[in-house]
Design a protein around this motif. Structure first.
Motif, mmCIF file in Angstrom:
data_model
loop_
_atom_site.group_PDB
_atom_site.id
_atom_site.type_symbol
_atom_site.label_atom_id
_atom_site.label_comp_id
_atom_site.label_asym_id
_atom_site.label_seq_id
_atom_site.Cartn_x
_atom_site.Cartn_y
_atom_site.Cartn_z
ATOM 1 N N LEU A 176 5.507 0.974 9.816
ATOM 2 C CA LEU A 176 4.486 0.811 8.782
ATOM 3 C C LEU A 176 5.024 0.001 7.601
ATOM 4 C CD1 LEU A 176 2.800 4.358 8.661
ATOM 5 C CD2 LEU A 176 1.745 2.215 9.433
ATOM 6 N N GLY A 211 -3.238 -3.237 8.480
ATOM 7 C CA GLY A 211 -1.843 -2.894 8.724
ATOM 8 C C GLY A 211 -1.690 -1.660 9.591
ATOM 9 N N PHE A 212 -2.526 -0.646 9.353
ATOM 10 C CA PHE A 212 -2.483 0.551 10.199
ATOM 11 C C PHE A 212 -2.846 0.209 11.641
ATOM 12 C CE2 PHE A 212 -2.774 3.281 6.308
ATOM 13 C CZ PHE A 212 -1.745 4.143 6.626
ATOM 14 N N LEU A 262 0.671 10.897 4.360
ATOM 15 C CA LEU A 262 0.038 9.889 3.511
ATOM 16 C C LEU A 262 -0.619 10.597 2.345
ATOM 17 C CD1 LEU A 262 -1.826 7.991 6.381
ATOM 18 C CD2 LEU A 262 0.251 7.187 5.242
ATOM 19 N N GLU A 272 4.498 -3.481 7.683
ATOM 20 C CA GLU A 272 3.133 -3.858 7.296
ATOM 21 C C GLU A 272 2.906 -3.650 5.799
ATOM 22 O OE1 GLU A 272 1.096 -5.310 9.254
ATOM 23 O OE2 GLU A 272 2.138 -4.983 11.173
ATOM 24 N N LYS A 273 3.994 -3.372 5.085
ATOM 25 C CA LYS A 273 3.947 -3.125 3.630
ATOM 26 C C LYS A 273 3.130 -1.876 3.305
ATOM 27 C CE LYS A 273 4.232 -8.104 2.784
ATOM 28 N NZ LYS A 273 3.927 -8.493 4.184
ATOM 29 N N ILE A 274 3.194 -0.897 4.216
ATOM 30 C CA ILE A 274 2.553 0.407 4.033
ATOM 31 C C ILE A 274 3.650 1.451 3.920
ATOM 32 C CG2 ILE A 274 1.096 2.182 5.077
ATOM 33 C CD1 ILE A 274 -0.416 -0.075 6.512
ATOM 34 N N CYS A 300 0.869 -1.183 0.000
ATOM 35 C CA CYS A 300 0.000 0.000 0.000
ATOM 36 C C CYS A 300 0.903 1.229 0.000
ATOM 37 C CB CYS A 300 -0.913 0.004 1.219
ATOM 38 S SG CYS A 300 -2.017 -1.427 1.298
ATOM 39 N N ASP A 301 1.019 1.858 -1.149
ATOM 40 C CA ASP A 301 2.010 2.917 -1.343
ATOM 41 C C ASP A 301 1.347 4.286 -1.270
ATOM 42 O OD1 ASP A 301 4.067 4.576 -2.055
ATOM 43 O OD2 ASP A 301 4.636 3.480 -3.869
ATOM 44 N N SER A 356 -5.290 -1.232 3.340
ATOM 45 C CA SER A 356 -4.277 -0.877 4.344
ATOM 46 C C SER A 356 -4.801 -0.891 5.771
ATOM 47 C CB SER A 356 -3.725 0.519 4.038
ATOM 48 O OG SER A 356 -4.715 1.525 4.305
#
Length: 396
Positions: A351, A387-388, A372, A354-356, A38-39, A384
């Motif tokens: 983060l 993950g957050f 963000l 969590e791949k964020i 999540c970019d 996302s």
């Protein structure tokens, strides 16, 4: 053997956190796949350009007659294109401008560099309201100016007029404001700008040279909830607007921007002439031909702001459900929440686990927060959410 100047070496060592996180994202996507990451790192609009832009490109590909000549032009752009910008500014800012009050440039970045080259002497100061777009400091340094910042009010990110007043010195040559703001989403009110103008006028009375107010406005089109973005050109004698079409027409790569000078400014033609020269000698030479024809075709339209508003609401729900401390952005396409635990760099690294991908506020002169961007699909925002939640729980 040293190949680069010490200044450029220093710039590279302190390069943008945005780019650092973007590059980390590339590595994550290679490792886990595009759909797993999540970019939210880069403010690169993903909304397609208006259909008219594609149509003018199609026409341009077929056309060989004079209207689409690719030859040189006046350094500030085609006269008809400068008039288009003057008409746009008249509508947006409520002031009477002519083509002679505008200069087209290679993006807003080119505009700001041309402006600094035209007005700065070595040792002059550029002030910016922090949090700020990080490249401002590099642009000032390009022209031997000292870059300093003044913090906005905590949490609300309103202008701190008293702090700005105290920060101004006899060397201050320009103050940059950015509204709607990257990275906070703040929109300054007309009352704030009028108070700011009064402070600058006070200092002008004791200085030999005026302080310019630079309003950087690429997000003017993107204000939410019916909020008005006030005009600066009618409010101050030495105001200039710098902007581009990177966001409202999703043309970030085409590099078309402009400078518009308030009609209240005495001897403004001298400044315009200087900008025409610096636009050339900095190597830009003139704005892109294709981009100017795109403007002619597409300026009466823009990307749909409601797309971004829906994404803002989706991101707000994700953050609120997870328990983050944040203000709803009034404009632009960024959130700037507080970093749980207070260490924004450490939390952005958490983060990333969590791949964020988020950007530490330190990179914008706003430590303790993180940025963000929500110019991504809603599916990415919604994906996302867990993950957050895991990230904030790990530092609670």
């Amino acid at each position: 053997m040293q190949l680069l100047s010490s200044q450029i070496t220093g710039f590279m060592e302190n390069s943008s956190w945005i780019r650092k996180m973007f590059e980390s994202g590339i590595a994550l996507k290679k490792q886990y796949g595009e759909d797993a990451v999540c970019d939210f790192s880069l403010g690169n609009p993903d909304v397609p350009t208006p259909a008219m832009v594609g149509e003018i490109l199609h026409d341009l590909a077929k056309e060989t007659s004079a209207p689409f000549t690719f030859g040189y032009m006046p350094n500030g752009g085609f006269p008809w294109a400068r008039q288009i910008i003057a008409d746009l500014i008249k509508k947006e800012q409520g002031v009477e401008l002519t083509a002679d009050d505008t200069v087209l440039t290679c993006g807003a970045a080119g505009a700001m560099n041309a402006f600094f080259r035209a007005v700065m002497e070595p040792g002059d100061e550029v002030l910016a309201v922090a949090p700020f777009f990080v490249e401002y400091g590099f642009y000032a340094s390009n022209h031997q100016a000292t870059f300093r910042t003044v913090m906005a009010k905590p949490d609300t990110f309103e202008l701190d007029i008293d702090a700005i007043d105290a920060a101004i010195t006899s060397n201050t040559r320009a103050l940059i404001i950015n509204s709607p703001n990257n990275p906070t989403g703040a929109v300054y009110t007309k009352e704030e700008i009028m108070k700011l103008a009064a402070v600058l006028e006070k200092h002008n009375k004791s200085n030999n040279r005026p302080i310019f107010l630079i309003s950087d406005e690429p997000y003017r089109f993107l204000a939410f909830d019916g909020i008005d973005v006030p005009s600066v050109l009618p409010l101050y004698d030495y105001a200039v607007v710098i902007s581009s079409f990177s966001k409202n027409l999703s043309m970030a790569g085409e590099r078309v921007g402009y400078i518009a000078v308030t009609p209240r400014m005495d001897s403004r033609q001298q400044l315009i002439n200087g900008l025409m020269l610096t636009n050339r000698i900095l190597g830009f030479v003139n704005p892109p031909v294709v981009g100017q024809h795109m403007l002619k075709a597409a300026l009466e339209t823009q990307v749909d702001p409601s797309i971004y508003e829906k994404r803002r609401d989706a991101m707000a729900k994700v953050l609120a459900d997870a328990g983050y401390d944040f203000h709803i952005p009034k404009g632009a396409f960024y959130f700037f929440p507080k970093a749980p635990g207070g260490d924004d760099v450490a939390f952005c690294n958490r983060l990333m686990e969590e791949k964020i991908l988020a950007v530490p506020g330190t990179g914008f002169g706003g430590p303790g927060y993180f940025r963000l961007t929500f110019c991504v699909e809603e599916e990415v925002i919604n994906r996302s959410a867990e993950g957050f939640k895991r990230a904030i729980r790990s530092v609670a």
